[in-house]
Design an enzyme around this catalytic site. Structure first.
Site, mmCIF file in Angstrom:
data_model
loop_
_atom_site.group_PDB
_atom_site.id
_atom_site.type_symbol
_atom_site.label_atom_id
_atom_site.label_comp_id
_atom_site.label_asym_id
_atom_site.label_seq_id
_atom_site.Cartn_x
_atom_site.Cartn_y
_atom_site.Cartn_z
ATOM 1 N N LYS A 176 0.661 -1.502 -0.158
ATOM 2 C CA LYS A 176 -0.157 -0.293 -0.442
ATOM 3 C C LYS A 176 1.241 1.381 0.007
ATOM 4 O O LYS A 176 2.226 0.790 0.428
ATOM 5 C CB LYS A 176 -0.500 0.268 0.965
ATOM 6 C CG LYS A 176 -1.756 -1.783 1.146
ATOM 7 C CD LYS A 176 -3.632 -1.102 1.968
ATOM 8 C CE LYS A 176 -2.765 -1.501 3.540
ATOM 9 N NZ LYS A 176 -4.349 -1.413 4.311
ATOM 10 N N TYR A 218 -12.421 -2.372 -2.039
ATOM 11 C CA TYR A 218 -13.047 -2.132 -0.649
ATOM 12 C C TYR A 218 -14.739 -2.267 -0.245
ATOM 13 O O TYR A 218 -15.488 -2.326 0.146
ATOM 14 C CB TYR A 218 -12.528 -1.089 0.747
ATOM 15 C CG TYR A 218 -11.262 -1.024 0.286
ATOM 16 C CD1 TYR A 218 -10.888 -2.655 1.336
ATOM 17 C CD2 TYR A 218 -9.831 -0.374 0.747
ATOM 18 C CE1 TYR A 218 -9.209 -2.626 1.538
ATOM 19 C CE2 TYR A 218 -8.540 -0.890 0.863
ATOM 20 C CZ TYR A 218 -8.080 -1.752 1.508
ATOM 21 O OH TYR A 218 -7.215 -1.701 2.194
ATOM 22 N N ASN A 241 -1.023 -0.138 7.976
ATOM 23 C CA ASN A 241 0.003 -1.704 7.761
ATOM 24 C C ASN A 241 0.611 -2.272 6.838
ATOM 25 O O ASN A 241 0.507 -3.004 6.717
ATOM 26 C CB ASN A 241 -1.560 -2.504 8.227
ATOM 27 C CG ASN A 241 -2.771 -2.296 8.099
ATOM 28 O OD1 ASN A 241 -2.671 -1.978 6.854
ATOM 29 N ND2 ASN A 241 -3.709 -3.286 7.885
ATOM 30 N N HIS A 299 -1.692 -5.180 2.029
ATOM 31 C CA HIS A 299 -2.945 -5.973 1.576
ATOM 32 C C HIS A 299 -2.877 -7.283 1.339
ATOM 33 O O HIS A 299 -2.678 -7.028 0.727
ATOM 34 C CB HIS A 299 -4.110 -5.054 0.092
ATOM 35 C CG HIS A 299 -5.693 -6.284 0.343
ATOM 36 N ND1 HIS A 299 -6.600 -6.127 1.283
ATOM 37 C CD2 HIS A 299 -5.234 -7.229 -0.707
ATOM 38 C CE1 HIS A 299 -7.298 -7.106 0.452
ATOM 39 N NE2 HIS A 299 -6.868 -7.242 -0.175
ATOM 40 N N GLU A 333 -10.437 -10.074 -6.033
ATOM 41 C CA GLU A 333 -9.325 -8.961 -6.104
ATOM 42 C C GLU A 333 -8.536 -9.424 -8.017
ATOM 43 O O GLU A 333 -8.418 -8.348 -8.282
ATOM 44 C CB GLU A 333 -8.397 -9.048 -4.977
ATOM 45 C CG GLU A 333 -9.648 -8.932 -4.137
ATOM 46 C CD GLU A 333 -8.975 -9.195 -2.577
ATOM 47 O OE1 GLU A 333 -9.681 -8.606 -1.299
ATOM 48 O OE2 GLU A 333 -7.759 -9.880 -2.301
HETATM 49 P P1 GDP Z 1 -7.087 -7.229 6.348
HETATM 50 O O1 GDP Z 1 -8.023 -8.565 5.579
HETATM 51 O O2 GDP Z 1 -6.370 -7.361 7.559
HETATM 52 O O3 GDP Z 1 -6.536 -5.963 5.702
HETATM 53 O O4 GDP Z 1 -8.101 -5.902 6.973
HETATM 54 P P2 GDP Z 1 -9.623 -6.046 7.042
HETATM 55 O O5 GDP Z 1 -10.270 -6.703 5.225
HETATM 56 O O6 GDP Z 1 -10.991 -6.312 7.395
HETATM 57 O O7 GDP Z 1 -10.298 -4.832 6.561
HETATM 58 C C1 GDP Z 1 -9.042 -3.438 5.185
HETATM 59 C C2 GDP Z 1 -8.463 -2.195 5.794
HETATM 60 O O8 GDP Z 1 -9.082 -1.798 6.894
HETATM 61 C C3 GDP Z 1 -7.326 -2.884 7.168
HETATM 62 O O9 GDP Z 1 -6.028 -3.535 6.135
HETATM 63 C C4 GDP Z 1 -7.167 -1.475 7.627
HETATM 64 O O10 GDP Z 1 -6.161 -0.282 6.600
HETATM 65 C C5 GDP Z 1 -7.817 -0.984 7.840
HETATM 66 N N1 GDP Z 1 -8.718 -1.685 9.068
HETATM 67 C C6 GDP Z 1 -9.500 -2.681 9.420
HETATM 68 N N2 GDP Z 1 -9.744 -2.423 10.831
HETATM 69 C C7 GDP Z 1 -9.967 -0.972 11.393
HETATM 70 C C8 GDP Z 1 -10.685 -0.693 11.804
HETATM 71 O O11 GDP Z 1 -10.655 -0.989 13.282
HETATM 72 N N3 GDP Z 1 -9.893 0.778 12.442
HETATM 73 C C9 GDP Z 1 -8.896 1.662 11.401
HETATM 74 N N4 GDP Z 1 -8.573 3.073 11.473
HETATM 75 N N5 GDP Z 1 -9.305 0.880 9.967
HETATM 76 C C10 GDP Z 1 -9.134 -0.121 10.195
HETATM 77 MG MG MG Z 2 -9.512 -7.552 4.369
#
Ligand code: GDP
Ligand code: MG
Length: 149
Positions: free
Chosen positions: A10, A50, A122, A125, A136
């Protein structure tokens, strides 16, 4: 089981000059790189990526984040890794979503942070499961851009 996973470095990873280091951490893992390219991400693309998270409180934030708005318009490195249990293996290399909870030797544990505004920066992705990976990979790559595996 043989499968593929989409991995994105990212814009924060690009901005910090960490793309090489992050790529290395995946390359030494037990998965095979079958596609790689640099992508300037439009808002439309970020929204499509997303879309399933559109009801989350952080949706607008992650769309802006992926599109580079928070990091000088940096692009992303998009990759596909294949192999047995590629999704699980790539997610282990990445570490937990919350960088504060990620294993210290994972990509997110080493390099991630939560900003004072609360953004989960983080670095990577990784597809969450096989179905998501298939969707994706179709969104980010043409078939002809991927090695046969
Ligand atoms: P991933 O699959 O580990 O990337 O997590 P998700 O698909 O649940 O969420 C997508 C992205 O949204 C994550 O990589 C983070 O950058 C962001 N994100 C997820 N959970 C949170 C949260 O609780 N707070 C915030 N601010 N960002 C979040
Ligand atoms: Mg995810």
């Amino acid at each position: 089981m043989r499968e593929s996973a989409l991995v994105l470095i990212k814009p924060d990873g690009m901005r910090k000059g960490l793309a090489g280091e992050v790529l290395s951490q995946f390359l030494v893992g037990d998965v095979h790189l079958v596609g790689l390219k640099l992508v300037a991400v439009s808002h439309k693309k970020a929204q499509a990526h997303y879309g399933h998270l559109r009801d989350k409180f952080f949706y607008k934030e992650i769309v802006s984040y992926l599109a580079g708005d928070l990091h000088d318009g940096q692009p992303v490195v998009a990759m596909v890794f294949a192999g047995d249990h590629a999704v699980k293996k790539c997610r282990a290399i990445a570490g937990a979503t919350n960088p504060e909870e990620a294993h210290p030797k994972s990509v997110r544990g080493k390099f991630g942070r939560i900003t004072t505004k609360g953004v989960y920066e983080n670095l990577v992705h990784v597809s969450s499961d096989r179905m998501e990976a298939e969707r994706e990979i179709r969104l980010w790559f043409k078939k002809t851009e991927l090695l046969k595996h």
